[in-house]
Motif scaffolding. Structure first.
Motif, PDB file in Angstrom:
ATOM      1  N   TYR A  66       0.833  -1.206   0.000  1.00  0.00           N
ATOM      2  CA  TYR A  66       0.000   0.000   0.000  1.00  0.00           C
ATOM      3  C   TYR A  66       0.869   1.259   0.000  1.00  0.00           C
ATOM      4  O   TYR A  66       0.666   2.164  -0.801  1.00  0.00           O
ATOM      5  CB  TYR A  66      -0.941   0.008   1.204  1.00  0.00           C
ATOM      6  N   ASN A  67       1.840   1.304   0.893  1.00  0.00           N
ATOM      7  CA  ASN A  67       2.717   2.469   0.977  1.00  0.00           C
ATOM      8  C   ASN A  67       3.457   2.710  -0.332  1.00  0.00           C
ATOM      9  O   ASN A  67       3.557   3.844  -0.802  1.00  0.00           O
ATOM     10  CB  ASN A  67       3.710   2.327   2.134  1.00  0.00           C
ATOM     11  N   ARG A  68       3.975   1.645  -0.920  1.00  0.00           N
ATOM     12  CA  ARG A  68       4.702   1.782  -2.186  1.00  0.00           C
ATOM     13  C   ARG A  68       3.767   2.268  -3.291  1.00  0.00           C
ATOM     14  O   ARG A  68       4.103   3.164  -4.059  1.00  0.00           O
ATOM     15  CB  ARG A  68       5.358   0.459  -2.578  1.00  0.00           C
ATOM     16  N   GLU A  69       2.582   1.714  -3.366  1.00  0.00           N
ATOM     17  CA  GLU A  69       1.655   2.062  -4.447  1.00  0.00           C
ATOM     18  C   GLU A  69       1.115   3.487  -4.339  1.00  0.00           C
ATOM     19  O   GLU A  69       0.933   4.151  -5.364  1.00  0.00           O
ATOM     20  CB  GLU A  69       0.516   1.047  -4.535  1.00  0.00           C
ATOM     21  N   ILE A  70       0.886   3.991  -3.114  1.00  0.00           N
ATOM     22  CA  ILE A  70       0.434   5.382  -3.019  1.00  0.00           C
ATOM     23  C   ILE A  70       1.566   6.334  -3.390  1.00  0.00           C
ATOM     24  O   ILE A  70       1.323   7.390  -3.972  1.00  0.00           O
ATOM     25  CB  ILE A  70      -0.192   5.752  -1.651  1.00  0.00           C
TER      26      ILE A  70
END
Length: 133
Positions: A66-70
């Motif tokens: 999630y962190n990488r994708e945002i």
């Protein structure tokens, strides 16, 4: 009725893109804020079904993904979809470029800036607990 006008799209203040200067690069990166709908779409894609107790399937939230994708979704400059950049780093795809291009500390700085400009202040662990229930 006049109070409703403050919420009409044309009257809403726009959030500006933010620049972030990382020591290893000569130019600052430019990040844009994420809309709630985009964050929710990314969040939904970060759940995985895994075998839990007694073989029962459980939905597990992948915080790292999630962190990488945002962060990847927030990039304006440089364009992480650039074929030239991906070729230079020997990877394919914006996610892979992001993971190879930035050091762990830089990725943390990017995440902090993205969450700041997007207004994501809630602890991600609260989101995980809410999703489990």
């Amino acid at each position: 009725m006049s109070k409703l006008k403050a919420f009409l799209k044309g009257n809403v203040k726009q959030v500006e893109n933010a620049s972030l200067k990382l020591d290893r690069f000569d130019e600052a990166i430019i990040l844009r804020p994420l809309a709630s709908a985009e964050s929710e779409r990314i969040q939904e894609g970060c759940f995985q079904n895994k075998a839990g107790k007694k073989g029962k399937q459980e939905r597990v939230f992948n915080v790292v993904k999630y962190n990488r994708e945002i962060c990847v979704a927030s990039f304006v400059h440089p364009d992480l979809n650039s074929a030239e950049l991906q070729e230079d780093y020997g990877v394919r795809g914006a996610d892979n470029l992001y993971s190879n291009m930035f050091l762990a500390g830089e990725a943390n700085q990017i995440l902090e800036k993205v969450t700041e400009i997007s207004g994501i202040v809630q602890d991600i662990n609260e989101d995980i607990e809410e999703a489990k229930n």
